[in-house]
Design a protein around this motif. Structure first.
Motif, mmCIF file in Angstrom:
data_model
loop_
_atom_site.group_PDB
_atom_site.id
_atom_site.type_symbol
_atom_site.label_atom_id
_atom_site.label_comp_id
_atom_site.label_asym_id
_atom_site.label_seq_id
_atom_site.Cartn_x
_atom_site.Cartn_y
_atom_site.Cartn_z
ATOM 1 N N GLU A 117 0.827 -1.201 0.000
ATOM 2 C CA GLU A 117 0.000 0.000 0.000
ATOM 3 C C GLU A 117 0.864 1.254 0.000
ATOM 4 O O GLU A 117 0.572 2.236 -0.696
ATOM 5 N N GLY A 118 1.940 1.217 0.766
ATOM 6 C CA GLY A 118 2.843 2.361 0.813
ATOM 7 C C GLY A 118 3.495 2.628 -0.526
ATOM 8 O O GLY A 118 3.552 3.775 -0.993
ATOM 9 N N ILE A 119 3.968 1.588 -1.182
ATOM 10 C CA ILE A 119 4.624 1.774 -2.482
ATOM 11 C C ILE A 119 3.617 2.205 -3.531
ATOM 12 O O ILE A 119 3.936 2.979 -4.441
ATOM 13 N N ALA A 120 2.375 1.724 -3.415
ATOM 14 C CA ALA A 120 1.336 2.142 -4.367
ATOM 15 C C ALA A 120 1.093 3.643 -4.265
ATOM 16 O O ALA A 120 0.986 4.341 -5.281
ATOM 17 N N THR A 159 11.177 7.872 -20.072
ATOM 18 C CA THR A 159 11.464 6.531 -20.588
ATOM 19 C C THR A 159 11.707 5.545 -19.462
ATOM 20 O O THR A 159 11.342 4.371 -19.541
ATOM 21 N N LEU A 160 12.310 6.029 -18.384
ATOM 22 C CA LEU A 160 12.698 5.146 -17.279
ATOM 23 C C LEU A 160 11.616 4.981 -16.223
ATOM 24 O O LEU A 160 11.649 4.038 -15.441
ATOM 25 N N ILE A 161 10.668 5.900 -16.210
ATOM 26 C CA ILE A 161 9.651 5.899 -15.158
ATOM 27 C C ILE A 161 8.910 4.562 -15.011
ATOM 28 O O ILE A 161 8.674 4.107 -13.888
ATOM 29 N N PRO A 162 8.515 3.878 -16.115
ATOM 30 C CA PRO A 162 7.777 2.619 -15.941
ATOM 31 C C PRO A 162 8.516 1.567 -15.122
ATOM 32 O O PRO A 162 7.891 0.718 -14.485
ATOM 33 N N VAL A 163 9.837 1.615 -15.122
ATOM 34 C CA VAL A 163 10.606 0.630 -14.352
ATOM 35 C C VAL A 163 10.310 0.740 -12.858
ATOM 36 O O VAL A 163 10.412 -0.230 -12.115
ATOM 37 N N GLU A 164 9.922 1.941 -12.422
ATOM 38 C CA GLU A 164 9.618 2.152 -11.006
ATOM 39 C C GLU A 164 8.534 1.182 -10.510
ATOM 40 O O GLU A 164 8.493 0.834 -9.337
ATOM 41 N N TYR A 165 7.655 0.746 -11.404
ATOM 42 C CA TYR A 165 6.480 -0.001 -10.971
ATOM 43 C C TYR A 165 6.758 -1.458 -10.627
ATOM 44 O O TYR A 165 5.910 -2.125 -10.034
#
Length: 275
Positions: A74-77, A218-224
């Motif tokens: 929940e925190g990471i979300a 470009t790199l942001i999706p990797v965060e998920y």
């Protein structure tokens, strides 16, 4: 690293954990910096380092405090709003174009945050959890700005320099309150402190390397991918359950961010959101 720091924050507090983690990391990164024979940064680069240290101090303490009040998933979300903030900051500070897709992405992200908050406000309200959620939202907003600073840092300095000065400047920002809030930890806590420092330095080094070679969007999706790991470690280490509300909220936030990150729209600047 999040799991280690959550455990450490539960034991000695988020502020204390952060102070001693960066203290442990300084000699590690300092040795690497000396081995490379790096020169003292130029004034504009040093200003970037100092700004990022402030961002790290604020966002890390807020985030790790929030994790002590909420399940990790929940925190990471909730923290996933930071890439949306980064997209807007990238437009203002880096000249990266955003358009109407970012507006849609932001609305989806806010809807996801709303779902997560609604889940916390249903039935008996856990005030500590709500406070933790607000702390993470604030930390994520600051961290989003920090991602943009990292992009600028990575264009002006190498990963080793960035990693060292992030620790050094973060510690400088934290030191004023350390005599009262960060007593010397017990010896039994030091293995976790050192492990947290090693994991943190590895992540900063890799992020700095990546952001020096690609645009933030470009790199942001990797965060998920962090959501998957947080759910796994939260279940294995802390016995945390993953609820449908958290999944739904995370899905909305991630979808919004992916729409913005992968958008190839090129609307004129005049049509874009005014910040």
């Amino acid at each position: 690293m999040d799991a280690v720091m959550k455990g450490l924050s539960l034991l000695i507090g988020a502020y204390c954990a952060m102070v001693w983690r960066v203290t442990a990391a300084l000699p590690m990164t300092g040795i690497l910096l000396l081995a490379r024979g790096a020169a003292w940064p130029a004034r504009p680069v040093m200003i970037l380092h100092v700004k990022r240290g402030a961002v790290t101090a604020i966002s890390a303490i807020g985030y790790f405090y929030g994790l002590t009040k909420l399940p990790m998933a929940e925190g990471i979300a909730l923290s996933f709003i930071s890439p949306l903030v980064a997209l807007y900051c990238s437009s203002v500070l880096l000249g990266e174009k955003i358009g109407m897709h970012t507006i849609l992405a932001s609305l989806l992200g806010l809807a996801g945050v709303g779902v997560l908050i609604a889940g916390r406000l249903t039935g008996s309200v856990d005030r500590a959890a709500v406070g933790g959620g607000l702390a993470i939202l604030g930390a994520a907003t600051v961290y989003g700005y920090g991602l943009t600073l990292l992009r600028r840092q990575a264009q002006a300095a190498g990963p080793v320099e960035i990693t060292f000065f992030q620790n050094a400047t973060t510690l400088l920002w934290l030191l004023p309150l350390a005599p009262w809030l960060a007593p010397f930890p017990a010896l039994s806590h030091w293995p976790m402190i050192v492990l947290g420092a090693v994991l943190a330095q590895a992540s900063v080094f890799l992020l700095a390397w990546a952001y020096g070679r690609a645009e933030a969007k470009t790199l942001i999706p990797v965060e998920y991918t962090a959501f998957v790991w947080s759910a796994i470690f939260g279940a294995l280490i802390f016995g945390e359950a993953l609820t449908t509300t958290v999944l739904a909220g995370a899905a909305l936030i991630v979808t919004g961010c992916l729409i913005a990150a992968f958008s190839k729209a090129a609307e004129p600047m005049a049509a874009e959101v005014s910040l």
